[in-house]
Enzyme design. Structure first.
Site, PDB file in Angstrom:
ATOM      1  N   GLU A 252       0.845  -1.198   0.000  1.00  0.00           N
ATOM      2  CA  GLU A 252       0.000   0.000   0.000  1.00  0.00           C
ATOM      3  C   GLU A 252       0.883   1.252   0.000  1.00  0.00           C
ATOM      4  OE1 GLU A 252      -3.210   2.073   3.075  1.00  0.00           O
ATOM      5  OE2 GLU A 252      -2.363   0.115   3.513  1.00  0.00           O
ATOM      6  N   VAL A 254       1.771   4.813   1.030  1.00  0.00           N
ATOM      7  CA  VAL A 254       1.449   5.715   2.148  1.00  0.00           C
ATOM      8  C   VAL A 254       2.317   6.958   1.969  1.00  0.00           C
ATOM      9  CG1 VAL A 254       1.177   5.872   4.651  1.00  0.00           C
ATOM     10  CG2 VAL A 254       1.152   3.632   3.561  1.00  0.00           C
ATOM     11  N   GLY A 256       2.784  10.167   3.210  1.00  0.00           N
ATOM     12  CA  GLY A 256       3.163  11.311   4.049  1.00  0.00           C
ATOM     13  C   GLY A 256       4.523  11.220   4.712  1.00  0.00           C
ATOM     14  N   GLY A 257       5.290  10.183   4.374  1.00  0.00           N
ATOM     15  CA  GLY A 257       6.624  10.053   4.962  1.00  0.00           C
ATOM     16  C   GLY A 257       6.582   9.404   6.342  1.00  0.00           C
ATOM     17  N   ASP A 301       9.696  -4.374  16.379  1.00  0.00           N
ATOM     18  CA  ASP A 301      10.573  -3.271  15.963  1.00  0.00           C
ATOM     19  C   ASP A 301       9.767  -1.976  15.794  1.00  0.00           C
ATOM     20  OD1 ASP A 301      12.977  -2.083  15.359  1.00  0.00           O
ATOM     21  OD2 ASP A 301      12.989  -2.698  13.254  1.00  0.00           O
ATOM     22  N   ASP A 322       6.964  -2.314   8.100  1.00  0.00           N
ATOM     23  CA  ASP A 322       8.225  -3.009   8.323  1.00  0.00           C
ATOM     24  C   ASP A 322       8.083  -4.193   9.287  1.00  0.00           C
ATOM     25  OD1 ASP A 322      10.847  -3.599   8.058  1.00  0.00           O
ATOM     26  OD2 ASP A 322      11.552  -1.549   8.311  1.00  0.00           O
TER      27      ASP A 322
HETATM   28  N1  LIG Z   1       4.343   1.892   1.706  1.00  0.00           N
HETATM   29  C1  LIG Z   1       5.098   2.947   1.461  1.00  0.00           C
HETATM   30  N2  LIG Z   1       4.588   4.027   0.843  1.00  0.00           N
HETATM   31  C2  LIG Z   1       5.359   5.108   0.590  1.00  0.00           C
HETATM   32  N3  LIG Z   1       6.654   5.204   0.920  1.00  0.00           N
HETATM   33  C3  LIG Z   1       7.212   4.163   1.536  1.00  0.00           C
HETATM   34  C4  LIG Z   1       6.478   2.971   1.832  1.00  0.00           C
HETATM   35  N4  LIG Z   1       7.294   2.102   2.453  1.00  0.00           N
HETATM   36  C5  LIG Z   1       8.481   2.715   2.553  1.00  0.00           C
HETATM   37  N5  LIG Z   1       8.443   3.943   1.996  1.00  0.00           N
HETATM   38  C6  LIG Z   1       9.548   4.899   1.914  1.00  0.00           C
HETATM   39  O1  LIG Z   1      10.755   4.200   1.740  1.00  0.00           O
HETATM   40  C7  LIG Z   1      11.645   4.438   2.844  1.00  0.00           C
HETATM   41  C8  LIG Z   1      12.403   3.166   3.192  1.00  0.00           C
HETATM   42  O2  LIG Z   1      11.468   2.139   3.456  1.00  0.00           O
HETATM   43  P1  LIG Z   1      11.662   0.867   4.354  1.00  0.00           P
HETATM   44  O3  LIG Z   1      10.749   0.936   5.513  1.00  0.00           O
HETATM   45  O4  LIG Z   1      11.391  -0.279   3.530  1.00  0.00           O
HETATM   46  O5  LIG Z   1      13.161   0.856   4.723  1.00  0.00           O
HETATM   47  P2  LIG Z   1      13.853   1.032   6.120  1.00  0.00           P
HETATM   48  O6  LIG Z   1      12.895   0.691   7.216  1.00  0.00           O
HETATM   49  O7  LIG Z   1      14.487   2.360   6.201  1.00  0.00           O
HETATM   50  O8  LIG Z   1      14.958  -0.053   5.983  1.00  0.00           O
HETATM   51  P3  LIG Z   1      14.933  -1.488   6.526  1.00  0.00           P
HETATM   52  O9  LIG Z   1      13.706  -2.135   5.949  1.00  0.00           O
HETATM   53  O10 LIG Z   1      16.183  -2.058   6.028  1.00  0.00           O
HETATM   54  O11 LIG Z   1      14.853  -1.353   8.013  1.00  0.00           O
HETATM   55  C9  LIG Z   1      10.731   4.954   3.967  1.00  0.00           C
HETATM   56  O12 LIG Z   1      11.419   5.793   4.812  1.00  0.00           O
HETATM   57  C10 LIG Z   1       9.658   5.682   3.210  1.00  0.00           C
HETATM   58  O13 LIG Z   1      10.095   7.004   2.903  1.00  0.00           O
END
Ligand SMILES: Nc1ncnc2c1ncn2[C@@H]1O[C@H](COP(=O)(O)OP(=O)(O)OP(=O)(O)O)[C@@H](O)[C@H]1O
Length: 502
Positions: A252, A254, A256-257, A301, A322
């Site tokens: 999905e 999302v 807004g960061g 986590d 995550d």
């Molecule tokens: N579902 C999503 N929708 C929009 N942006 C996303 C989404 N998932 C992740 N992101 C963007 O990608 C970035 C990195 O995502 P992700 O959570 O997969 O990596 P991480 O948690 O930083 O690394 P790791 O999974 O190795 O712990 C997020 O900070 C976010 O900005």
């Protein structure tokens, strides 16, 4: 006060694009592709404008000068936006000649020349009539105002993604972020044009040791967990495709960061989000954790970096993400020391190989809410009077001046969640049943969640029904990611902690 270090931006680090999407409107492209004359010669396009607005085609570009606009007999264009005449609100912004894509014959670099009075924007920055901007793979092109995103600009290299993925999804090169494993890209489903986020995971390599995701088995666990979940405050999964050494998780979108960026936003002056907004978010997070535990999943986590905001509005919907560390609690005992140090519960920190329970999530949530209300971390290596391990093991909390604006009731709840002895720590159900969670802000949160999920559509993932928000784009915000370069106290403390935890 916590003393922190500045998070310096590497000079080669490019600003990260954060895209905000109001799902009401999205509905991407028609898949029609218009092509230049060169197609007949069998030439390959050098670039592509991927339409991300209903009616706007995806255009392969062959010609060194490619003009887009409404066009007229006197001013012919290569692409005329005629499919948008019904969209009066948008069409009025488009000039006869809106912009031109130019490829330099010598350097082969590609530029956008803005020809319009209303202006053309690249990554939400106005170019301005008569001005030129070099285009990069993944740039967003809007017309008139930032929210009216029409195209994602791509240099063409289709071969990089496997057919198993591309027959169902279009993968744009617009990066949403980077993780320890690889990248997250903006994409859309070919079937209904809804926007998705595609996590590209390298199954053989991970730069982040703390994350057990390097192996296909671990990604499978993450996917299996996510497939079981269906909650408005938890990121939904659509698909999982593995080809060769890459895995693609289609999830999905999302927009807004990270919640992390919100809590360190300078507008809160490093003093926390305050009682009202804090409780608005507390309700959503407790609801998500209550749901998770009710279906026998422990996240393991929880931290502000693993919570995403639906959009950039102040009262947005939060979504937990995550699930790389998550565990089905009914299937196996939890003993492994994992998670993120400053959010880990004492029973994990103790590292005695003794079984722990989902109460570890309540502790982490307590840390997140502490930060939400106060703007600084409860446990940190920045506190030099004792080791972080000791702070956690003794449950030592420092209450600075910002807590004067937070009610005693809220403080009591946070302390309860941060109780060292797990059996005395509340469950999510107990937290949800308190008078504290019956406040007006919590009721508003509940209504907002319901409104948000009413916009959801049911999508099938691996034979299971998963709720995902109906993706209807447009209204995307691109901001530089360098939010944590200045300031002290809480912001620096939290930022420094984030850096350390990576
Ligand atoms: N579902 C999503 N929708 C929009 N942006 C996303 C989404 N998932 C992740 N992101 C963007 O990608 C970035 C990195 O995502 P992700 O959570 O997969 O990596 P991480 O948690 O930083 O690394 P790791 O999974 O190795 O712990 C997020 O900070 C976010 O900005």
């Amino acid at each position: 006060m916590v003393r922190g270090t500045k998070r310096r931006r590497n000079s080669t680090e490019k600003p990260k694009a954060v895209v905000t999407l109001h799902r009401e409107d999205t509905a991407l492209v028609d898949d029609q592709v218009t092509v230049g004359d060169s197609q007949c010669t069998g030439a390959k396009p050098y670039a592509r404008l991927v339409g991300i607005r209903r009616g706007v085609a995806t255009i392969d570009i062959f010609d060194d000068v490619f003009v887009c606009g409404r066009g007229s007999d006197e001013t012919p264009v290569n692409y005329n936006f005629s499919a948008l005449t019904h969209d009066v609100g948008l069409y009025r912004f488009i000039s006869k000649v809106q912009f031109a894509i130019n490829r330099a014959t010598d350097t082969r670099r590609i530029y956008l020349n803005d020809h319009s009075r209303n202006g053309t924007l690249v990554n939400q920055e106005m170019i301005g009539k008569g001005q030129t901007r070099e285009l990069m793979n993944g740039d967003l092109i809007s017309i008139g105002i930032p929210a009216l995103i029409i195209f994602v600009f791509e240099t063409t290299d289709d071969s990089q993604y496997p057919e198993e993925l591309t027959k169902k999804y279009h993968v744009t090169s617009h990066s949403l972020g980077k993780g320890g494993f690889g990248k997250v890209l903006l994409g859309y489903k070919r079937s209904d044009r809804s926007v998705v986020a595609i996590k590209v995971l390298n199954t053989q390599f991970s730069t982040r040791c703390s994350r057990a995701i390097a192996k296909i088995r671990d990604i499978k666990n993450e996917v299996e967990v996510m497939k079981k979940l269906d909650h408005p405050n938890i990121v939904g999964i659509y698909d999982w495709i593995t080809v060769s050494k890459y895995s693609y998780m289609v999830i999905e979108y999302v927009g807004g960061g990270e919640f992390f960026s919100k809590v360190v936003d300078s507008k809160y002056n490093r003093m926390g989000l305050g009682e009202s907004l804090g409780k608005y978010f507390a309700y959503q997070l407790i609801d998500a954790v209550m749901y998770l535990h009710s279906v026998g999943i422990c996240h393991r986590d929880i931290k502000p970096e693993n919570i995403l905001c639906s959009d950039k509005s102040e009262r947005c919907i939060l979504k937990l993400t995550d699930f790389g560390m998550a565990k089905t609690t009914t299937a196996a005992k939890m003993k492994t020391r994992c998670g993120t140090p400053s959010y880990n519960a004492p029973e994990i920190v103790a590292n005695e190989g003794i079984e722990y329970t989902p109460k570890v999530d309540i502790w982490s949530l307590g840390c997140v809410l502490f930060i939400t209300f106060a703007g600084y971390p409860p446990f940190s290596e920045e506190y030099t009077d004792m080791t972080m391990e000791k702070q956690v093991m003794t449950g030592r909390l420092l209450f600075h001046s910002q807590w004067r604006h937070i009610t005693h009731e809220t403080q009591k709840m946070i302390k309860w969640m941060l109780t060292v002895e797990p059996s005395k720590r509340p469950t999510a159900v107990e937290l949800m049943s308190t008078e504290w969670m019956k406040c007006a802000d919590c009721r508003t949160a509940k209504q907002d969640i319901l409104k948000n999920s009413a916009k959801a559509v049911k999508t099938t993932v691996g034979g299971q029904q998963t709720t995902v928000a109906a993706a209807t784009v447009i209204s995307t915000t691109v901001t530089a990611a360098a939010t944590i370069t200045t300031g002290g106290g809480g912001e620096k403390g939290v930022a420094a902690e984030k850096k350390r935890n990576q």
